[in-house]
Design an enzyme around this catalytic site. Structure first.
Site, PDB file in Angstrom:
ATOM      1  N   THR A 121       0.807  -1.095   0.083  1.00 26.99           N
ATOM      2  CA  THR A 121       0.107   0.107  -0.112  1.00 26.99           C
ATOM      3  C   THR A 121       0.875   1.228   0.071  1.00 26.99           C
ATOM      4  O   THR A 121       1.570   1.399   0.960  1.00 26.99           O
ATOM      5  CB  THR A 121      -0.865  -0.124   1.378  1.00 26.99           C
ATOM      6  OG1 THR A 121      -1.610  -1.082   1.116  1.00 26.99           O
ATOM      7  CG2 THR A 121      -1.822   1.182   1.173  1.00 26.99           C
ATOM      8  N   LYS A 151      -7.992  -9.946   3.580  1.00 26.14           N
ATOM      9  CA  LYS A 151      -8.194  -9.851   5.048  1.00 26.14           C
ATOM     10  C   LYS A 151      -7.587 -10.608   5.829  1.00 26.14           C
ATOM     11  O   LYS A 151      -7.546 -11.825   5.533  1.00 26.14           O
ATOM     12  CB  LYS A 151      -9.739  -9.708   5.364  1.00 26.14           C
ATOM     13  CG  LYS A 151     -10.520  -8.649   4.513  1.00 26.14           C
ATOM     14  CD  LYS A 151     -11.926  -8.862   4.952  1.00 26.14           C
ATOM     15  CE  LYS A 151     -12.773 -10.108   4.376  1.00 26.14           C
ATOM     16  NZ  LYS A 151     -12.831 -10.218   2.802  1.00 26.14           N
ATOM     17  N   ASN A 208      -9.715   1.485   2.566  1.00 22.30           N
ATOM     18  CA  ASN A 208      -9.293   1.519   3.977  1.00 22.30           C
ATOM     19  C   ASN A 208      -9.962   2.687   4.695  1.00 22.30           C
ATOM     20  O   ASN A 208     -10.605   2.347   5.950  1.00 22.30           O
ATOM     21  CB  ASN A 208      -7.965   1.102   4.050  1.00 22.30           C
ATOM     22  CG  ASN A 208      -7.546  -0.060   3.998  1.00 22.30           C
ATOM     23  OD1 ASN A 208      -8.515  -1.075   3.747  1.00 22.30           O
ATOM     24  ND2 ASN A 208      -6.375  -0.571   4.294  1.00 22.30           N
ATOM     25  N   TYR A 251     -20.225  -2.182  13.349  1.00 18.68           N
ATOM     26  CA  TYR A 251     -20.356  -2.451  14.810  1.00 18.68           C
ATOM     27  C   TYR A 251     -19.399  -1.564  15.417  1.00 18.68           C
ATOM     28  O   TYR A 251     -18.343  -1.108  15.165  1.00 18.68           O
ATOM     29  CB  TYR A 251     -19.393  -4.121  14.970  1.00 18.68           C
ATOM     30  CG  TYR A 251     -20.511  -4.997  14.062  1.00 18.68           C
ATOM     31  CD1 TYR A 251     -21.415  -5.574  14.760  1.00 18.68           C
ATOM     32  CD2 TYR A 251     -20.165  -5.331  12.771  1.00 18.68           C
ATOM     33  CE1 TYR A 251     -22.338  -6.496  14.271  1.00 18.68           C
ATOM     34  CE2 TYR A 251     -21.063  -6.395  12.178  1.00 18.68           C
ATOM     35  CZ  TYR A 251     -22.103  -7.013  12.949  1.00 18.68           C
ATOM     36  OH  TYR A 251     -22.875  -7.729  12.306  1.00 18.68           O
ATOM     37  N   CYS A 260      -3.334  -2.053   9.307  1.00 22.92           N
ATOM     38  CA  CYS A 260      -3.598  -1.300   8.005  1.00 22.92           C
ATOM     39  C   CYS A 260      -4.341  -0.078   8.258  1.00 22.92           C
ATOM     40  O   CYS A 260      -3.915   0.966   7.773  1.00 22.92           O
ATOM     41  CB  CYS A 260      -4.498  -2.108   6.952  1.00 22.92           C
ATOM     42  SG  CYS A 260      -3.363  -3.424   6.352  1.00 22.92           S
ATOM     43  N   LYS A 320      -7.941  -8.344  15.663  1.00 19.60           N
ATOM     44  CA  LYS A 320      -9.455  -9.127  15.386  1.00 19.60           C
ATOM     45  C   LYS A 320      -9.415 -10.670  15.323  1.00 19.60           C
ATOM     46  O   LYS A 320      -7.981 -11.113  15.413  1.00 19.60           O
ATOM     47  CB  LYS A 320      -9.992  -8.457  13.982  1.00 19.60           C
ATOM     48  CG  LYS A 320      -8.819  -9.160  12.881  1.00 19.60           C
ATOM     49  CD  LYS A 320      -9.594  -8.717  11.530  1.00 19.60           C
ATOM     50  CE  LYS A 320      -8.868  -9.393  10.409  1.00 19.60           C
ATOM     51  NZ  LYS A 320      -9.198  -9.022   8.972  1.00 19.60           N
ATOM     52  N   ARG A 327      -0.518  -5.793  15.750  1.00 19.43           N
ATOM     53  CA  ARG A 327       0.136  -4.369  15.592  1.00 19.43           C
ATOM     54  C   ARG A 327      -1.200  -3.294  15.815  1.00 19.43           C
ATOM     55  O   ARG A 327      -2.225  -3.666  15.315  1.00 19.43           O
ATOM     56  CB  ARG A 327       0.447  -4.213  14.266  1.00 19.43           C
ATOM     57  CG  ARG A 327       1.853  -5.277  14.007  1.00 19.43           C
ATOM     58  CD  ARG A 327       2.262  -5.068  12.574  1.00 19.43           C
ATOM     59  NE  ARG A 327       1.571  -6.126  11.591  1.00 19.43           N
ATOM     60  CZ  ARG A 327       1.855  -6.327  10.306  1.00 19.43           C
ATOM     61  NH1 ARG A 327       3.082  -5.647   9.785  1.00 19.43           N
ATOM     62  NH2 ARG A 327       1.472  -7.336   9.783  1.00 19.43           N
TER      63      ARG A 327
HETATM   64  P1  NAD Z   1       4.686  -7.470   6.728  1.00 18.90           P
HETATM   65  O1  NAD Z   1       5.397  -6.647   7.667  1.00 18.90           O
HETATM   66  O2  NAD Z   1       3.804  -8.775   7.365  1.00 18.90           O
HETATM   67  O3  NAD Z   1       5.896  -8.425   5.871  1.00 18.90           O
HETATM   68  C1  NAD Z   1       6.502  -7.611   4.956  1.00 18.90           C
HETATM   69  C2  NAD Z   1       7.723  -8.282   4.700  1.00 18.90           C
HETATM   70  O4  NAD Z   1       9.008  -8.020   3.966  1.00 18.90           O
HETATM   71  C3  NAD Z   1       8.738  -8.690   6.098  1.00 18.90           C
HETATM   72  O5  NAD Z   1       8.869 -10.220   6.327  1.00 18.90           O
HETATM   73  C4  NAD Z   1      10.260  -7.896   5.838  1.00 18.90           C
HETATM   74  O6  NAD Z   1      11.225  -8.687   6.319  1.00 18.90           O
HETATM   75  C5  NAD Z   1      10.073  -8.123   4.235  1.00 18.90           C
HETATM   76  N1  NAD Z   1      10.954  -7.186   3.389  1.00 18.90           N
HETATM   77  C6  NAD Z   1      11.189  -5.746   3.832  1.00 18.90           C
HETATM   78  N2  NAD Z   1      12.097  -5.268   2.847  1.00 18.90           N
HETATM   79  C7  NAD Z   1      12.296  -6.198   2.040  1.00 18.90           C
HETATM   80  C8  NAD Z   1      13.273  -6.236   0.919  1.00 18.90           C
HETATM   81  N3  NAD Z   1      13.716  -5.270   0.471  1.00 18.90           N
HETATM   82  N4  NAD Z   1      13.082  -7.376   0.183  1.00 18.90           N
HETATM   83  C9  NAD Z   1      12.574  -8.442   0.598  1.00 18.90           C
HETATM   84  N5  NAD Z   1      11.732  -8.310   1.877  1.00 18.90           N
HETATM   85  C10 NAD Z   1      11.628  -7.579   2.403  1.00 18.90           C
HETATM   86  O7  NAD Z   1       3.803  -6.779   5.986  1.00 18.90           O
HETATM   87  P2  NAD Z   1       2.457  -7.135   5.180  1.00 18.90           P
HETATM   88  O8  NAD Z   1       1.312  -7.292   6.277  1.00 18.90           O
HETATM   89  O9  NAD Z   1       2.350  -8.390   4.426  1.00 18.90           O
HETATM   90  O10 NAD Z   1       1.914  -6.099   4.408  1.00 18.90           O
HETATM   91  C11 NAD Z   1       2.818  -5.620   3.277  1.00 18.90           C
HETATM   92  C12 NAD Z   1       2.198  -4.430   2.457  1.00 18.90           C
HETATM   93  O11 NAD Z   1       0.868  -4.672   1.842  1.00 18.90           O
HETATM   94  C13 NAD Z   1       1.956  -3.244   3.226  1.00 18.90           C
HETATM   95  O12 NAD Z   1       2.103  -1.996   2.509  1.00 18.90           O
HETATM   96  C14 NAD Z   1       0.609  -3.216   3.612  1.00 18.90           C
HETATM   97  O13 NAD Z   1       0.111  -1.998   4.054  1.00 18.90           O
HETATM   98  C15 NAD Z   1      -0.106  -3.707   2.798  1.00 18.90           C
HETATM   99  N6  NAD Z   1      -1.195  -4.613   2.832  1.00 18.90           N
HETATM  100  C16 NAD Z   1      -1.440  -5.457   4.054  1.00 18.90           C
HETATM  101  C17 NAD Z   1      -2.480  -6.230   4.209  1.00 18.90           C
HETATM  102  C18 NAD Z   1      -2.596  -7.028   5.528  1.00 18.90           C
HETATM  103  O14 NAD Z   1      -3.540  -7.489   5.798  1.00 18.90           O
HETATM  104  N7  NAD Z   1      -1.392  -7.286   6.335  1.00 18.90           N
HETATM  105  C19 NAD Z   1      -3.544  -6.230   3.341  1.00 18.90           C
HETATM  106  C20 NAD Z   1      -3.427  -5.321   2.199  1.00 18.90           C
HETATM  107  C21 NAD Z   1      -2.386  -4.592   2.228  1.00 18.90           C
END
Ligand code: NAD
Length: 428
Positions: A121, A151, A208, A251, A260, A320, A327
């Site tokens: 994102t 989700k 979001n 809710y 997020c 949730k 987080r």
């Molecule tokens: P996360 O923190 O769970 O995982 C990110 C991973 O990226 C980590 O394991 C980290 O070590 C790795 N990383 C960092 N820099 C790197 C690099 N240069 N090369 C390779 N790996 C690297 O993050 P997430 O929850 O999966 O979210 C990732 C993105 O997606 C964010 O922008 C988030 O906002 C978005 N997003 C998350 C969700 C969710 O529900 N978690 C849903 C939609 C979008």
């Protein structure tokens, strides 16, 4: 196709594994060697229903591999997916440094023209910034925006049955390749929203923020209900009956949390400021959320009395149900509030005990939910896991020292709680 996924977090692991399941060769790369090693040993870095089996099956088939480097054979990938974290910076803006670092890495290793799909994102204009970094590559790399809508807790189902797939691309060639990639997920109808990169980037933040806004609005109403004697449950049913509004995501509770909503609402506010277009509703949403968490802390205190020397059991620590992600979880704020005022806090969660204990070591973790309430003056339900939905209130009463029950998710029936001799307090 040959695909590389950078980032083995929720988004990278789910998308990478899902794409391998569809028949592609996928290499998931993460800079955290410990995470890669554990994944290669079959250990998931977080709890996500159904993901473990899917990973094992695709690893066995040889289509899914994990590494901390991209590797020779994958320097000829067709698409590189960037799924790294974009946490909130100090000023509330999204920190896109990991996205840019991933782009630099791709620029160094790519040996064949390919697409670079940004799933993280990111603020509007990030794809343009990534494009500039990729100009250093030896081959032509085109950047596309492909935000993720999974989700947590339902991520595998969301991958295979997405409500929409958003693609922001500037060339017909890129659009055609992505259409081909996502075709197997569209057998039951068109789910693609194809647009330009900037609109695609904004769609994610707008979605979001809109969801967070619904939650914050209901939370504000719950405070008004608390003050006026109205019942937020009835208000929800009455309001949600209008088809234009709908019942889902209305809710009241302890405020939204997770990885997020809090950061994305703030990033949208920041984006607005940067372009001199104040995002008033996002600002109010964020503020109302902070106030709701404070309200719930005060609600617990009001029901419990002076926290010092009291024992409070928290059921549910994850932000949730069906995840171990804590987080920005409201449970952290409530636990901190009580600890700072001298209470002893005992927490239980079906999956998030360990992540919570790492985030806030001062809380005692109970192995079973009924152990957590033994000797407690109050029980606070923070997360509505299914296993907490129909508890034995007589057993709870027997084990507790006090009789206060705060249902921060409004899932229990007050009369049933009261029948067991407990005092019920809901949110609004
Ligand atoms: P996360 O923190 O769970 O995982 C990110 C991973 O990226 C980590 O394991 C980290 O070590 C790795 N990383 C960092 N820099 C790197 C690099 N240069 N090369 C390779 N790996 C690297 O993050 P997430 O929850 O999966 O979210 C990732 C993105 O997606 C964010 O922008 C988030 O906002 C978005 N997003 C998350 C969700 C969710 O529900 N978690 C849903 C939609 C979008």
């Amino acid at each position: 196709m040959k695909l590389v996924v950078l980032g083995a977090g929720y988004v990278g692991l789910v998308s990478g594994t899902g794409l391998a399941e569809l028949g592609h060769d996928v290499r998931v790369v993460d800079i955290d060697p410990e995470r890669v090693k554990r994944l290669s040993d079959g250990v998931l870095p977080f709890y996500e229903p159904g993901l473990g089996d899917l990973i094992r099956r695709n690893e066995r088939s040889g289509r899914l591999t994990f590494a901390s480097e991209i590797g020779e054979e994958f320097s000829e990938a067709d698409v590189y997916f960037v799924c790294v974290g974009t946490p909130a910076a100090e000023n509330g803006d999204a920190d896109i440094s990991a996205v840019l670092a991933a782009a630099d890495k791709i620029a160094r290793i790519a040996r064949k023209p390919a697409l670079v799909a940004i799933k993280s994102t990111v603020p509007v204009g990030t794809c343009d910034a990534v494009e500039k970094r990729l100009a250093a590559a030896h081959v032509a790399l085109e950047v596309v925006s492909n935000p993720e809508f999974l989700k947590e807790g339902d991520a595998v189902a969301d991958f295979f049955k997405p409500e929409r797939i958003v693609l922001g691309a500037e060339s017909d060639q890129a659009r055609a390749l992505l259409r081909q990639l996502y075709a197997p997920l569209q057998l039951s109808g068109e789910r693609l929203v194809v647009t330009d990169r900037r609109s695609s980037e904004l769609i994610k933040y707008a979605s979001n923020a809109m969801l967070a806004m619904r939650v914050s609005f209901m939370n504000e109403l719950s405070r008004l209900c608390d003050a006026t004697g109205a019942d937020v449950h009835s208000v929800r049913l009455g309001v949600g009956a209008d088809k234009r509004i709908g019942r889902r995501f209305l809710y009241a509770g302890p405020g939204y949390g997770g990885s997020c909503f809090p950061k994305d609402v703030q990033a949208l506010m920041h984006l607005g400021k940067k372009h001199d277009v104040p995002m008033r509703l996002a600002e109010a949403t964020h503020r109302a959320n902070q106030e709701q968490i404070e309200f719930v802390c005060k609600l617990v205190e009001r029901a419990l009395g002076e926290p010092a020397g009291k024992v409070v059991a928290l059921w549910g620590l994850a932000f949730k149900p069906e995840t171990d992600d804590v987080r920005d979880a409201p449970s952290l704020a409530v636990a901190r509030y009580l600890l700072e005022r001298g209470a002893r806090v005992v927490g239980h969660d079906p999956e998030a005990s360990q992540t919570f204990a790492r985030a806030l070591p001062g809380v005692v973790i109970a192995a079973r939910e009924y152990e957590a309430v033994s000797g407690a003056d109050a029980l606070v339900l923070m997360t509505e896991w299914r296993s907490y939905r129909a508890p034995n209130f007589a057993e709870i009463k027997k084990r507790m020292r006090g009789a206060v029950v705060v249902d921060a998710r409004n899932v229990w029936r007050p009369a049933e709680v009261q029948r067991a001799g407990l005092r019920y307090q809901g949110v609004g």
